[in-house]
Scaffold this motif. Structure first.
Motif, PDB file in Angstrom:
ATOM      1  N   VAL A  57       0.841  -1.204   0.000  1.00 44.97           N
ATOM      2  CA  VAL A  57       0.000   0.000   0.000  1.00 44.97           C
ATOM      3  C   VAL A  57       0.872   1.249   0.000  1.00 44.97           C
ATOM      4  O   VAL A  57       0.612   2.215  -0.735  1.00 44.97           O
ATOM      5  CB  VAL A  57      -0.956  -0.004   1.208  1.00 44.97           C
ATOM      6  N   TRP A  58       1.917   1.261   0.831  1.00 45.49           N
ATOM      7  CA  TRP A  58       2.811   2.430   0.867  1.00 45.49           C
ATOM      8  C   TRP A  58       3.444   2.672  -0.501  1.00 45.49           C
ATOM      9  O   TRP A  58       3.524   3.813  -0.957  1.00 45.49           O
ATOM     10  CB  TRP A  58       3.921   2.222   1.909  1.00 45.49           C
ATOM     11  N   ARG A  59       3.881   1.579  -1.156  1.00 47.37           N
ATOM     12  CA  ARG A  59       4.513   1.728  -2.470  1.00 47.37           C
ATOM     13  C   ARG A  59       3.515   2.243  -3.504  1.00 47.37           C
ATOM     14  O   ARG A  59       3.838   3.114  -4.321  1.00 47.37           O
ATOM     15  CB  ARG A  59       5.124   0.399  -2.916  1.00 47.37           C
ATOM     16  N   LEU A  60       2.300   1.695  -3.474  1.00 52.15           N
ATOM     17  CA  LEU A  60       1.276   2.151  -4.408  1.00 52.15           C
ATOM     18  C   LEU A  60       0.978   3.633  -4.208  1.00 52.15           C
ATOM     19  O   LEU A  60       0.838   4.392  -5.176  1.00 52.15           O
ATOM     20  CB  LEU A  60      -0.007   1.328  -4.213  1.00 52.15           C
ATOM     21  N   SER A  61       0.876   4.044  -2.943  1.00 50.11           N
ATOM     22  CA  SER A  61       0.584   5.439  -2.654  1.00 50.11           C
ATOM     23  C   SER A  61       1.744   6.335  -3.099  1.00 50.11           C
ATOM     24  O   SER A  61       1.533   7.434  -3.634  1.00 50.11           O
ATOM     25  CB  SER A  61       0.316   5.626  -1.158  1.00 50.11           C
ATOM     26  N   HIS A  62       2.967   5.868  -2.893  1.00 42.93           N
ATOM     27  CA  HIS A  62       4.128   6.651  -3.327  1.00 42.93           C
ATOM     28  C   HIS A  62       4.153   6.779  -4.846  1.00 42.93           C
ATOM     29  O   HIS A  62       4.400   7.867  -5.391  1.00 42.93           O
ATOM     30  CB  HIS A  62       5.415   5.982  -2.840  1.00 42.93           C
ATOM     31  N   GLU A  63       3.893   5.677  -5.542  1.00 49.02           N
ATOM     32  CA  GLU A  63       3.880   5.710  -7.009  1.00 49.02           C
ATOM     33  C   GLU A  63       2.788   6.636  -7.535  1.00 49.02           C
ATOM     34  O   GLU A  63       2.955   7.271  -8.590  1.00 49.02           O
ATOM     35  CB  GLU A  63       3.691   4.292  -7.554  1.00 49.02           C
ATOM     36  N   ALA A  64       1.673   6.723  -6.798  1.00 52.97           N
ATOM     37  CA  ALA A  64       0.569   7.589  -7.213  1.00 52.97           C
ATOM     38  C   ALA A  64       0.816   9.047  -6.858  1.00 52.97           C
ATOM     39  O   ALA A  64       0.053   9.926  -7.263  1.00 52.97           O
ATOM     40  CB  ALA A  64      -0.739   7.111  -6.580  1.00 52.97           C
ATOM     41  N   GLY A  65       1.862   9.310  -6.068  1.00 56.41           N
ATOM     42  CA  GLY A  65       2.225  10.682  -5.738  1.00 56.41           C
ATOM     43  C   GLY A  65       1.637  11.220  -4.454  1.00 56.41           C
ATOM     44  O   GLY A  65       1.687  12.431  -4.212  1.00 56.41           O
ATOM     45  N   PHE A  66       1.104  10.343  -3.589  1.00 54.92           N
ATOM     46  CA  PHE A  66       0.451  10.808  -2.360  1.00 54.92           C
ATOM     47  C   PHE A  66       1.329  10.644  -1.117  1.00 54.92           C
ATOM     48  O   PHE A  66       1.261  11.436  -0.193  1.00 54.92           O
ATOM     49  CB  PHE A  66      -0.871  10.071  -2.138  1.00 54.92           C
ATOM     50  N   TYR A  67       2.144   9.601  -1.102  1.00 48.64           N
ATOM     51  CA  TYR A  67       2.963   9.287   0.069  1.00 48.64           C
ATOM     52  C   TYR A  67       4.105  10.297   0.149  1.00 48.64           C
ATOM     53  O   TYR A  67       4.960  10.357  -0.714  1.00 48.64           O
ATOM     54  CB  TYR A  67       3.506   7.869  -0.082  1.00 48.64           C
ATOM     55  N   GLY A  68       4.102  11.114   1.170  1.00 44.54           N
ATOM     56  CA  GLY A  68       5.147  12.115   1.312  1.00 44.54           C
ATOM     57  C   GLY A  68       4.702  13.516   0.974  1.00 44.54           C
ATOM     58  O   GLY A  68       5.489  14.464   1.083  1.00 44.54           O
ATOM     59  N   ILE A  69       3.425  13.698   0.588  1.00 50.07           N
ATOM     60  CA  ILE A  69       2.979  15.046   0.210  1.00 50.07           C
ATOM     61  C   ILE A  69       2.970  15.999   1.402  1.00 50.07           C
ATOM     62  O   ILE A  69       2.980  17.214   1.220  1.00 50.07           O
ATOM     63  CB  ILE A  69       1.580  15.034  -0.438  1.00 50.07           C
ATOM     64  N   THR A  70       2.963  15.466   2.624  1.00 56.34           N
ATOM     65  CA  THR A  70       2.913  16.331   3.806  1.00 56.34           C
ATOM     66  C   THR A  70       4.286  16.884   4.179  1.00 56.34           C
ATOM     67  O   THR A  70       4.383  17.722   5.078  1.00 56.34           O
ATOM     68  CB  THR A  70       2.336  15.567   5.011  1.00 56.34           C
ATOM     69  N   LEU A  71       5.338  16.431   3.514  1.00 59.85           N
ATOM     70  CA  LEU A  71       6.676  16.939   3.788  1.00 59.85           C
ATOM     71  C   LEU A  71       6.831  18.360   3.229  1.00 59.85           C
ATOM     72  O   LEU A  71       6.089  18.769   2.336  1.00 59.85           O
ATOM     73  CB  LEU A  71       7.724  16.030   3.148  1.00 59.85           C
ATOM     74  N   PRO A  72       7.808  19.111   3.735  1.00 59.00           N
ATOM     75  CA  PRO A  72       8.104  20.425   3.136  1.00 59.00           C
ATOM     76  C   PRO A  72       8.510  20.272   1.673  1.00 59.00           C
ATOM     77  O   PRO A  72       9.002  19.212   1.259  1.00 59.00           O
ATOM     78  CB  PRO A  72       9.276  20.933   3.982  1.00 59.00           C
ATOM     79  N   ARG A  73       8.346  21.326   0.897  1.00 52.68           N
ATOM     80  CA  ARG A  73       8.701  21.284  -0.529  1.00 52.68           C
ATOM     81  C   ARG A  73      10.155  20.892  -0.743  1.00 52.68           C
ATOM     82  O   ARG A  73      10.490  20.159  -1.683  1.00 52.68           O
ATOM     83  CB  ARG A  73       8.430  22.637  -1.170  1.00 52.68           C
ATOM     84  N   ALA A  74      11.045  21.377   0.131  1.00 51.57           N
ATOM     85  CA  ALA A  74      12.467  21.094  -0.015  1.00 51.57           C
ATOM     86  C   ALA A  74      12.779  19.609   0.091  1.00 51.57           C
ATOM     87  O   ALA A  74      13.839  19.156  -0.359  1.00 51.57           O
ATOM     88  CB  ALA A  74      13.265  21.868   1.033  1.00 51.57           C
ATOM     89  N   MET A  75      11.856  18.838   0.680  1.00 47.52           N
ATOM     90  CA  MET A  75      12.065  17.403   0.847  1.00 47.52           C
ATOM     91  C   MET A  75      11.157  16.588  -0.056  1.00 47.52           C
ATOM     92  O   MET A  75      10.971  15.392   0.149  1.00 47.52           O
ATOM     93  CB  MET A  75      11.854  17.023   2.312  1.00 47.52           C
ATOM     94  N   GLY A  76      10.581  17.234  -1.052  1.00 42.40           N
ATOM     95  CA  GLY A  76       9.758  16.512  -2.013  1.00 42.40           C
ATOM     96  C   GLY A  76       8.275  16.541  -1.749  1.00 42.40           C
ATOM     97  O   GLY A  76       7.500  15.934  -2.491  1.00 42.40           O
ATOM     98  N   GLY A  77       7.858  17.243  -0.701  1.00 41.87           N
ATOM     99  CA  GLY A  77       6.431  17.336  -0.405  1.00 41.87           C
ATOM    100  C   GLY A  77       5.767  18.465  -1.173  1.00 41.87           C
ATOM    101  O   GLY A  77       6.387  19.140  -2.002  1.00 41.87           O
ATOM    102  N   LEU A  78       4.500  18.674  -0.903  1.00 37.89           N
ATOM    103  CA  LEU A  78       3.739  19.706  -1.594  1.00 37.89           C
ATOM    104  C   LEU A  78       3.662  21.013  -0.816  1.00 37.89           C
ATOM    105  O   LEU A  78       3.150  22.004  -1.326  1.00 37.89           O
ATOM    106  CB  LEU A  78       2.313  19.209  -1.874  1.00 37.89           C
ATOM    107  N   GLY A  79       4.152  21.008   0.417  1.00 37.94           N
ATOM    108  CA  GLY A  79       4.066  22.219   1.221  1.00 37.94           C
ATOM    109  C   GLY A  79       2.629  22.645   1.454  1.00 37.94           C
ATOM    110  O   GLY A  79       2.296  23.830   1.377  1.00 37.94           O
ATOM    111  N   LEU A  80       1.762  21.669   1.730  1.00 38.38           N
ATOM    112  CA  LEU A  80       0.334  21.961   1.911  1.00 38.38           C
ATOM    113  C   LEU A  80       0.100  22.925   3.070  1.00 38.38           C
ATOM    114  O   LEU A  80       0.782  22.870   4.094  1.00 38.38           O
ATOM    115  CB  LEU A  80      -0.441  20.673   2.195  1.00 38.38           C
ATOM    116  N   SER A  81      -0.887  23.774   2.919  1.00 37.58           N
ATOM    117  CA  SER A  81      -1.339  24.564   4.058  1.00 37.58           C
ATOM    118  C   SER A  81      -1.985  23.629   5.067  1.00 37.58           C
ATOM    119  O   SER A  81      -2.357  22.491   4.741  1.00 37.58           O
ATOM    120  CB  SER A  81      -2.355  25.619   3.605  1.00 37.58           C
ATOM    121  N   VAL A  82      -2.122  24.089   6.292  1.00 39.76           N
ATOM    122  CA  VAL A  82      -2.765  23.263   7.315  1.00 39.76           C
ATOM    123  C   VAL A  82      -4.216  22.964   6.917  1.00 39.76           C
ATOM    124  O   VAL A  82      -4.683  21.828   7.034  1.00 39.76           O
ATOM    125  CB  VAL A  82      -2.715  23.947   8.693  1.00 39.76           C
ATOM    126  N   VAL A  83      -4.928  23.968   6.406  1.00 38.10           N
ATOM    127  CA  VAL A  83      -6.330  23.758   6.017  1.00 38.10           C
ATOM    128  C   VAL A  83      -6.433  22.710   4.914  1.00 38.10           C
ATOM    129  O   VAL A  83      -7.284  21.810   4.982  1.00 38.10           O
ATOM    130  CB  VAL A  83      -6.976  25.086   5.582  1.00 38.10           C
TER     131      VAL A  83
END
Length: 401
Positions: A57-83
């Motif tokens: 499941v983790w691999r599938l989510s990573h391949e789909a681009g969701f696993y790690g989106i909560t990380l800062p942009r500098a680390m490959g995340g999306l830099g999402l707002s809290v909301v």
């Protein structure tokens, strides 16, 4: 994650167009990948997945681009707002997928690293943080002990310096994600023996190394086995595994406590939405005295109370999220959100059981599971009593303990 040209925000949606697209894509991912996987392997709320299934499941989510989106942009995340993070997480839990906690890696992935990533060395990045972000390794966060729960600084686990190593001894209790973790962030006391100082230090510890083991021979009241104890006996950890400076571990660990308290609310309210939706469906379909029970005023009032509780809780959660995004100090408001959302979500689950009647108290029914799991949230991540203490101290201008 597929790209969308359309950036229109759906009517009534509280977040950004990016969050709306994310939710749409994650829902499609759940339907396409996770629903068939759960059905094929018999995984549901009562029957957890094997470790290798979770890794898939983790691999599938990573391949789909969701696993790690909560990380800062500098680390490959999306830099999402809290909301936006709140809305995405709420939607994931409202899907009802038994894999909901694993899509973003909440039990074992990037969110577990929290504020500690800011103190990461190049070695930490290469050997721990990048592999976790890429779903190659799983990590858990271990602070709680038998005598250190609400009083997070009262650690009995000790770490003493021995040349180029620290030697760790102790037992961590109720550690989420530990049964399927490869490594752990361990908080231990580095104070001198007999000292009254609370010198708490953080370490990366590989759980397959000598002197470290996980014992997971119990389940929570929700019937899940994703929690265990980490036992450390003469466990030698290289000095390079130290995170930040000695004595600064607790401060780093609690550095995002207000954000984390609010983020937990999204999961609770996603599950509460499930309980309300299931109750609406059942009330329309269940016949008594020749008509649906949805026509009875007693049922209507319970549904109305459930919807009102959900709306009020979401409003508080999102208002606190907006304040965090604006850089406002929200120590009291974060505790208010955790307190009110956990209590309201449980009230919703309680009424859902009542509406379902006999069906609601049968093990295996979703509302019965939701009742149990939402009861837990009044204890998890800071009890309701601890939240009230924090709120009162802020109101009275008293220093934090």
């Amino acid at each position: 994650m597929q790209e969308h040209a359309d950036t229109t925000i759906p009517a009534g949606f509280e977040g950004s167009a990016q969050a709306a697209r994310l939710i749409e894509d994650i829902r499609a991912f759940i339907a396409r990948e996770l629903v068939p996987l759960a059905q094929r392997l018999g995984v549901d709320q009562e029957h957890g997945a094997e470790r290798e299934t979770l890794r898939a499941v983790w691999r599938l989510s990573h391949e789909a681009g969701f696993y790690g989106i909560t990380l800062p942009r500098a680390m490959g995340g999306l830099g999402l707002s809290v909301v936006d993070h709140l809305l995405v997480k709420e939607a994931i839990y409202a899907s009802g997928s038994p894999f909901a906690p694993h899509i973003l890696g909440e039990l074992s992935g990037p969110p577990r690293l929290g504020a500690l990533v800011r103190a990461a060395t190049p070695y930490h990045l290469e050997h721990y943080i990048k592999p976790v972000a890429q779903a190659q390794k799983s990590v858990c966060f271990a602070i709680t002990e038998v005598q250190a729960g609400s009083d997070a600084g009262a650690l009995q686990t000790r770490a003493r310096r021995d040349g180029e190593h620290y030697v760790l001894d102790g037992r961590k209790r109720f550690i989420s994600g530990s049964p399927f973790a490869d490594c752990a962030v361990i908080l231990a006391s580095t104070a001198e023996p007999g000292s009254t100082e609370r010198e708490v230090t953080a370490f990366f510890v590989d759980l397959d190394q000598p002197g470290a083991r996980v014992e997971s021979d119990y389940k929570t009241m929700a019937g899940q086995s994703s929690t265990g104890d980490i036992v450390l006996e003469n466990c030698r950890v290289p000095v390079r595994n130290l995170i930040g400076e000695p004595g600064r571990g607790l401060g780093m660990a609690l550095g995002r406590i207000n954000v984390n308290r609010v983020l937990h609310c999204a999961g609770m309210l996603g599950l509460a939405r499930l309980a309300l939706d299931d109750s609406l469906k059942y009330a329309r379909e269940r016949q008594q005295f020749g008509k649906p029970i949805a026509t009875f005023q007693a049922i209507q009032h319970m549904l109305a109370d459930m919807a009102t509780d959900l709306a009020a809780a979401r409003g508080l959660m999102l208002a606190t999220g907006r304040a965090l995004d604006a850089g406002v100090a929200v120590r009291a408001e974060a505790s208010m959100s955790k307190l009110f959302c956990s209590e309201a979500a449980f009230r919703i689950a309680d009424r859902a059981v009542q509406i379902h009647g006999g069906e609601g108290i049968v093990q295996g029914r979703r509302v019965e599971f939701l009742f149990r799991v939402l009861r837990m949230y009044r204890v998890l991540t800071g009890t309701s009593e601890i939240q009230r203490n924090t709120i009162a101290r802020e109101l009275l201008g008293q220093p934090a303990q």
